[in-house]
Scaffold this motif. Structure first.
Motif, PDB file in Angstrom:
ATOM      1  N   ASN A  18      -9.639   7.393  16.348  1.00 10.03           N
ATOM      2  CA  ASN A  18      -8.906   8.233  15.381  1.00 10.03           C
ATOM      3  C   ASN A  18      -8.553   7.476  14.095  1.00 10.03           C
ATOM      4  O   ASN A  18      -7.809   7.962  13.251  1.00 10.03           O
ATOM      5  N   ALA A  19      -9.119   6.271  13.935  1.00  5.66           N
ATOM      6  CA  ALA A  19      -8.831   5.485  12.728  1.00  5.66           C
ATOM      7  C   ALA A  19      -9.445   6.141  11.494  1.00  5.66           C
ATOM      8  O   ALA A  19     -10.419   6.892  11.593  1.00  5.66           O
ATOM      9  N   VAL A  20      -8.849   5.877  10.355  1.00  5.17           N
ATOM     10  CA  VAL A  20      -9.343   6.426   9.090  1.00  5.17           C
ATOM     11  C   VAL A  20     -10.653   5.726   8.712  1.00  5.17           C
ATOM     12  O   VAL A  20     -10.723   4.493   8.722  1.00  5.17           O
ATOM     13  N   THR A  21     -11.682   6.487   8.392  1.00  4.73           N
ATOM     14  CA  THR A  21     -12.966   5.890   8.020  1.00  4.73           C
ATOM     15  C   THR A  21     -13.047   5.708   6.502  1.00  4.73           C
ATOM     16  O   THR A  21     -12.295   6.313   5.743  1.00  4.73           O
ATOM     17  N   VAL A  22     -13.994   4.846   6.079  1.00  2.00           N
ATOM     18  CA  VAL A  22     -14.216   4.635   4.653  1.00  2.00           C
ATOM     19  C   VAL A  22     -14.633   5.966   3.990  1.00  2.00           C
ATOM     20  O   VAL A  22     -14.255   6.251   2.855  1.00  2.00           O
ATOM     21  N   GLU A  23     -15.391   6.791   4.716  1.00  7.12           N
ATOM     22  CA  GLU A  23     -15.812   8.091   4.172  1.00  7.12           C
ATOM     23  C   GLU A  23     -14.599   8.982   3.931  1.00  7.12           C
ATOM     24  O   GLU A  23     -14.496   9.666   2.904  1.00  7.12           O
ATOM     25  N   LEU A  53      -9.028  -1.226   5.322  1.00  9.25           N
ATOM     26  CA  LEU A  53      -9.997  -0.473   6.132  1.00  9.25           C
ATOM     27  C   LEU A  53     -11.326  -1.222   6.207  1.00  9.25           C
ATOM     28  O   LEU A  53     -11.938  -1.318   7.276  1.00  9.25           O
ATOM     29  N   CYS A  54     -11.785  -1.776   5.062  1.00  8.59           N
ATOM     30  CA  CYS A  54     -13.049  -2.520   5.043  1.00  8.59           C
ATOM     31  C   CYS A  54     -12.951  -3.791   5.882  1.00  8.59           C
ATOM     32  O   CYS A  54     -13.892  -4.149   6.595  1.00  8.59           O
ATOM     33  N   ALA A  55     -11.807  -4.471   5.780  1.00  6.62           N
ATOM     34  CA  ALA A  55     -11.625  -5.710   6.547  1.00  6.62           C
ATOM     35  C   ALA A  55     -11.703  -5.425   8.042  1.00  6.62           C
ATOM     36  O   ALA A  55     -12.388  -6.130   8.791  1.00  6.62           O
ATOM     37  N   GLY A  60     -15.562  -9.564  13.379  1.00  3.11           N
ATOM     38  CA  GLY A  60     -15.383 -11.008  13.209  1.00  3.11           C
ATOM     39  C   GLY A  60     -13.958 -11.433  13.539  1.00  3.11           C
ATOM     40  O   GLY A  60     -13.081 -10.588  13.786  1.00  3.11           O
ATOM     41  N   ALA A  61     -13.762 -12.765  13.491  1.00  2.00           N
ATOM     42  CA  ALA A  61     -12.491 -13.345  13.932  1.00  2.00           C
ATOM     43  C   ALA A  61     -11.318 -12.898  13.063  1.00  2.00           C
ATOM     44  O   ALA A  61     -10.264 -12.509  13.575  1.00  2.00           O
ATOM     45  N   ALA A  62     -11.505 -12.946  11.726  1.00  4.56           N
ATOM     46  CA  ALA A  62     -10.410 -12.585  10.824  1.00  4.56           C
ATOM     47  C   ALA A  62     -10.012 -11.119  11.020  1.00  4.56           C
ATOM     48  O   ALA A  62      -8.825 -10.771  11.012  1.00  4.56           O
ATOM     49  N   ALA A  63     -11.012 -10.248  11.216  1.00  3.94           N
ATOM     50  CA  ALA A  63     -10.735  -8.821  11.431  1.00  3.94           C
ATOM     51  C   ALA A  63      -9.934  -8.625  12.714  1.00  3.94           C
ATOM     52  O   ALA A  63      -8.990  -7.827  12.760  1.00  3.94           O
ATOM     53  N   ALA A 117     -11.527 -11.588   5.970  1.00  8.66           N
ATOM     54  CA  ALA A 117     -12.446 -10.698   6.691  1.00  8.66           C
ATOM     55  C   ALA A 117     -13.425 -10.010   5.743  1.00  8.66           C
ATOM     56  O   ALA A 117     -14.279  -9.242   6.169  1.00  8.66           O
ATOM     57  N   GLY A 118     -13.274 -10.275   4.467  1.00  8.72           N
ATOM     58  CA  GLY A 118     -14.206  -9.701   3.496  1.00  8.72           C
ATOM     59  C   GLY A 118     -13.773  -8.359   2.933  1.00  8.72           C
ATOM     60  O   GLY A 118     -14.550  -7.687   2.256  1.00  8.72           O
ATOM     61  N   GLY A 119     -12.522  -7.961   3.198  1.00  6.98           N
ATOM     62  CA  GLY A 119     -12.047  -6.658   2.737  1.00  6.98           C
ATOM     63  C   GLY A 119     -11.973  -6.557   1.219  1.00  6.98           C
ATOM     64  O   GLY A 119     -12.308  -5.521   0.644  1.00  6.98           O
ATOM     65  N   ARG A 120     -11.569  -7.680   0.586  1.00  9.22           N
ATOM     66  CA  ARG A 120     -11.445  -7.649  -0.865  1.00  9.22           C
ATOM     67  C   ARG A 120     -12.830  -7.538  -1.522  1.00  9.22           C
ATOM     68  O   ARG A 120     -13.039  -6.742  -2.435  1.00  9.22           O
TER      69      ARG A 120
END
Lengths: 341, 341
Positions: free
Chosen positions: B176-181, B261-263, B268-271, B298-301
């Motif tokens: 039920n998490a919010v998706t990027v879409e 959301l992207c992160a 991966g470990a940071a996520a 985690a690469g979110g930025r």
């Protein structure tokens, strides 16, 4: 003439029921276009469901404004359906204004239920109000003569609400006290703007000339003042079991309602005593009850009733002059001022 | 091509200044029609005065939306003045939405000052927002093709805001998490609706065909997504001294912003660590700082930046295809995404 009131009342009830049957499917279709989360809260605000989203056939309000739209359209010889977008729009504007008013006034009860903000929180209720207003605008955005009327009503509504709120910072007595004339202008905007737009939208969407709409706008302003005074009287002396609102809430909030303004303006012993009670602050139930009694003793209730009757007469005269055959609409307007809730 | 950015920036600054000079008298004239009490609060909201009503030439916002209206009108060969009612309307709608958003989000600071509700109280601020919206509608009520665009933008705005608020009740992880879409659709409505309407109003009031308005609507939606992502990035890593808002406020409120959301979606470990930190709740400053660091690790930025760049490119392609000579407008759109406040 004793027979006329029950007969008229029967006519009003039937006309309101007919209006409701026409309105509700269109209103539900409009609300279904909202985000599902807003639609659920809008359904609660409109009396269709309880706070958990379960269908309800409770008290969704009287539907006065859409009934005025539809009856006004019929009064100019049109099919009521021609004015349906106008009826939907005014009901949505009304629901918007109640949702926001209840937040502003911290009112917790309306129509025997929790208010929208009490049920869902102030933020979601605020946003639902905005959604209802956006939906109202969408109904008429492509009908310029109707949009112009709705926009003018919105402008008057917020102007009147601002005046009403600004009154709260004004004293009860002295040179800066709120006058009956200021109250009347405020009520004509806050309550009369939308009632006038309802009648004007009905005749306009029914195909009448702009002069008829203009007269209906003026009619609505007088009707609005009478309606608001009736509201003020019920706010002090109405039966909470019938009104669905707590007793004396306007007094407790020290709102500048007309009965109190008239009582203070009347002079005499009761007015002086009332002035002292108000100056001391209505801190407890006893003080509130005393104030209500003094407003009545000073003649505030009678003066308010007389002023309401005068504005109602003015509205009915405009109605008779411009829509002579509008018996149901006439009876509806009368019933709005002579009501118990 | 290194020279192009400073040159474009100089063009943007000059164009924004020109827009502001054209807009402000018209905006002030419109606001003067409000109830004096509302007009004073509106003047504060628009940056013209401090909370005591003293004139101020502070930060009244960038005036991006009216500038888009006016530059779009010029881009189709019209005089900017032809689109002035549209520019006034979109700026008023923007001010309305900020006034209400700050109440809903309990935000106390904006543009290096108190927010409207913090300065005057939630009730008066709510009503001022309503007054600004009513005034916006009044600007375009008699221009049906413009009113249709404004109404559609309002509908999208409240739909997007509802979606955004409904996200708050959704979990960070799981089915039920919010998706990027979902985020993208929300941002296209909440932020893109009004930006698209601004460009569409400009070309429409400038005399262009409906196809151009339709393309500008799509352009605005892409621009809105890019703009909102830039906002999200600034909300986490922006300098409070520049943004005028408290640092990390979106994170502290656990808003579903795109970098987070992207992160989380990156794996991966940071996520995984971020997920645990969010699950524990961002109760103190340390947790908030840790979360911000993990979002970046985690690469979110980076992912957010890439997505913003993609939507900006799509917007610029639409602009180049439909308004090929609109250099200032193009530079303005670019600057909205590559900004520091």
């Amino acid at each position: 003439m004793n027979v006329s009131r029950p007969l008229a009342a029967a006519g009003v009830t039937a006309a309101m029921e007919r209006s409701r049957r026409l309105l509700e499917p269109a209103l539900r279709e409009a609300v279904a276009g909202l985000h599902p989360w807003s639609a659920r809260m809008a359904g609660f605000a409109l009396g269709w469901s309880d706070a958990d989203g379960r269908p309800q056939t409770g008290d969704g309000g009287k539907g006065v404004r859409p009934a005025i739209v539809l009856l006004a359209a019929e009064a100019v010889g049109a099919d009521a359906a021609a004015a349906l977008p106008g009826a939907v729009a005014v009901e949505l504007v009304h629901a918007f204004s109640l949702a926001h008013d209840d937040i502003i006034d911290h009112d917790e009860r309306r129509r025997h239920r929790e208010t929208l903000w009490k049920a869902y929180g102030p933020g979601p209720a605020l946003l639902t109000g905005d959604a209802l207003l956006a939906l109202a605008v969408a109904q008429l955005a492509t009908i310029p003569e109707a949009m112009r009327l709705l926009s003018a009503a919105l402008t008057e509504l917020v102007h009147g609400q601002s005046a009403d709120m600004a009154f709260e910072n004004r004293p009860w007595r002295g040179p800066n006290a709120v006058t009956v004339e200021e109250y009347t202008r405020m009520a004509a905007g806050k309550t009369g703007g939308l009632l006038g737009a309802a009648a004007a939208l009905g005749v306009t969407l029914g195909g009448a000339q702009p002069e008829a709409a203009e007269a209906m706008g003026r009619m609505g302003r007088d009707l609005g003042v009478a309606f608001q005074i009736a509201d003020d009287v019920l706010g002090i002396w109405g039966d909470p079991a019938v009104t669905g609102k707590p007793v004396h809430s306007d007094l407790r909030r020290e709102k500048k309602t007309l009965p109190v303004l008239c009582a203070l303006a009347a002079g005499g012993a009761a007015a002086r005593e009332l002035s002292a009670v108000l100056a001391a602050g209505l801190e407890d139930e006893d003080a509130v009850r005393t104030a209500a009694r003094l407003v009545e003793e000073a003649g505030g209730r009678a003066a308010a009733g007389a002023l309401a009757a005068r504005h109602l007469s003015a509205a009915l005269r405009l109605l008779d002059a411009h829509l002579p055959g509008a018996a149901d609409l006439r009876a509806l307007c009368e019933s709005l001022v002579n009501r118990t809730h």
